[in-house]
Design an enzyme around this catalytic site. Structure first.
Site, short mmCIF file in Angstrom:
data_model
loop_
_atom_site.label_atom_id
_atom_site.label_comp_id
_atom_site.label_asym_id
_atom_site.label_seq_id
_atom_site.Cartn_x
_atom_site.Cartn_y
_atom_site.Cartn_z
N ASP A 16 -15.22 6.35 -1.30
CA ASP A 16 -15.19 6.01 -2.72
C ASP A 16 -16.15 4.88 -3.09
OD1 ASP A 16 -13.39 7.98 -3.34
OD2 ASP A 16 -11.63 6.68 -3.23
N ARG A 97 -6.08 -9.35 -2.42
CA ARG A 97 -6.79 -9.01 -3.66
C ARG A 97 -7.32 -10.22 -4.42
NH1 ARG A 97 -7.83 -4.92 -1.00
NH2 ARG A 97 -6.42 -3.15 -1.07
N ASP A 126 -3.66 -2.28 -7.13
CA ASP A 126 -4.83 -3.07 -6.77
C ASP A 126 -5.80 -3.26 -7.94
OD1 ASP A 126 -4.04 -3.65 -4.18
OD2 ASP A 126 -4.80 -1.76 -3.39
N SER A 177 -3.57 7.37 3.05
CA SER A 177 -4.34 6.31 2.43
C SER A 177 -3.89 5.01 3.10
CB SER A 177 -4.06 6.26 0.93
OG SER A 177 -4.49 5.03 0.42
N1 ARG Z 1 1.71 -0.61 -2.36
C1 ARG Z 1 1.08 -1.70 -1.68
C2 ARG Z 1 0.67 -2.74 -2.68
O1 ARG Z 1 0.69 -2.48 -3.83
C3 ARG Z 1 -0.07 -1.25 -0.85
C4 ARG Z 1 -1.27 -0.76 -1.59
C5 ARG Z 1 -2.24 -0.17 -0.64
N2 ARG Z 1 -3.52 -0.04 -1.21
C6 ARG Z 1 -4.34 0.91 -0.83
N3 ARG Z 1 -5.53 0.88 -1.35
N4 ARG Z 1 -4.03 1.84 0.06
O2 ARG Z 1 0.36 -3.84 -2.33
#
Ligand code: ARG
Length: 399
Positions: A16, A97, A126, A177
């Site tokens: 991506d 993040r 995210d 993922s």
């Molecule tokens: N659900 C978790 C969070 O919001 C993990 C997110 C994982 N992100 C990803 N790009 N696979 O922190």
């Protein structure tokens, strides 16, 4: 469209974010894409990723190792706050993040870029964390999120990239993922989308299957100074080394797995698998040391603050005035949280086995049932009379 001339793109080397490079130039009229790849301890080789960005059309490719600030400035405050989203998720992904957002903003300012970009889709947390953190750090910067707009499947994204000379090595594609850094891994999608389906062992990397863990328990002593972990088994360790070593120790005993249905900020429920061995053990140990060194009222009040704090991290509010105010409260509480916690690792469990501190508020003369007891038992009667008075009066009037 000409939405921006010079853009700093958060770059992972994955499909991506790689497709974002030609996409930003072709569809958004961006003249220069500067990629930024951060080492957060995800275990990727960054030099090939740096080169790949240039091969794919980036004007500059910046790589930076931020493992140390990641632990010191983001993980440690969260540990001091015992931060767990919905009482379970230690925020291993979420904590990275605001740091990446800060790097994007710093890099944009350094290169005179007018926008930053990321590869998040529109369904996750995210994107919120990036966009809000960037707005907090530099409200003038535009944020571009091509993957939120392009509506392409993974195959279509690859086909798009190929039109502009990119190639994607055929590797057996994972149905999952995955996000990974030094604090943990988060695994979602594929067969895990069915909440009834148990994760297979292949999804785990940092933690052993119970069947493969040692039969002998292993003890680890974690030393804290003012709420910050500083040693393992008596050995002083710098932050990154400490977390790395504790990940190995706890992971070897199968400690640190979580399987949960979580509520995303965007309203969607998602099934998440996490592994975060060191972070979970550190929070459990830290919370225990607080019980020994803080008064009851501070401990109990702080538990409520911790709920809000964890929620704010999850919801993208790291750089926020309420968060700063809570930070000040937490910092104040940590002054005397110094000591050692002993943990037994065995078959997927991290069992609290002992704690000691020069600042302990636990005193033998008061707590003991032995003959050196100093507590004035007769004082209890008057205390209970006053404490129970409103209840007694209420009962007299209503029975
Ligand atoms: N659900 C978790 C969070 O919001 C993990 C997110 C994982 N992100 C990803 N790009 N696979 O922190």
């Amino acid at each position: 469209m000409g939405r921006a001339d010079k853009v700093v793109l958060a770059y992972s080397g994955g499909v991506d974010t790689t497709v974002c490079i030609p996409y930003l130039k072709e569809e958004y009229g961006v003249k220069e894409v500067i990629t930024l790849a951060a080492d957060l301890g995800q275990g990727d080789e960054l030099e090939p990723i740096r080169k790949k960005a240039l091969d794919c059309g980036a004007a500059e490719s910046v790589v930076t190792d931020v493992t140390e600030p990641f632990i010191t400035d983001y993980a440690f405050p969260a540990i001091q706050a015992n931060a767990l989203y919905e009482n379970r998720y230690p925020l291993s992904t979420a904590l990275a993040r605001p740091l990446i957002a800060k790097l994007l903003v710093d890099t944009a300012e350094k290169y005179g870029a007018d926008a930053v970009a990321h590869g998040c889709t529109g369904k996750g947390n995210d994107q919120v964390r990036f966009d809000v953190a960037i707005a907090a750090l530099n409200p003038e910067l535009k944020v571009l999120a091509p993957a939120r707009e392009w509506g392409m499947s993974r195959e279509e994204a690859m086909a798009y990239g190929e039109k502009f000379g990119l190639s994607f090595p055929v590797k057996k594609s994972s149905p999952y993922s995955i996000d990974r850094n030094l604090l943990g891994r988060s695994i979602e999608a594929g067969p895990l989308e069915d909440p009834w389906t148990e994760p297979t062992e292949e999804v785990f990397v940092m933690t052993s299957a119970i069947a493969d863990t040692p039969n002998e328990a292993e003890y680890v002593e974690i030393g804290f100074e003012k709420g910050i972990p500083t040693s393992l088994n008596g050995e002083e360790l710098p932050p990154v080394a400490l977390v790395t070593k504790l990940n190995e120790l706890a992971g070897r005993h199968g400690v640190g797995r979580i399987d949960m249905i979580e509520n995303r900020l965007v309203g969607i429920k998602s099934r998440e698998i996490y592994e975060a061995p060191a972070l979970l053990v550190l929070i459990a140990a830290h919370r225990d040391l607080e019980s020994l060194t803080l008064t009851g009222d501070v401990t109990q009040y702080k538990r409520n603050i911790e709920q809000s704090y964890g929620q704010m991290i999850y919801n993208g509010l790291w750089y926020n005035p309420l968060k700063s105010a809570l930070d000040a409260f937490i910092k104040q509480t940590q002054e005397r949280v110094t000591g050692t916690v002993r943990i037994k690792l065995l078959k997927g469990n991290a069992i609290l086995a002992g704690r000691k501190s020069k600042n302990a508020l636990y005193t033998d003369e008061l707590s003991t049932y032995g003959s050196n007891d100093q507590f004035d038992h007769r004082a209890a009667e008057g205390f209970i009379y006053v404490w129970g008075l409103p209840t007694r009066v209420w009962s007299q009037q209503t029975r």
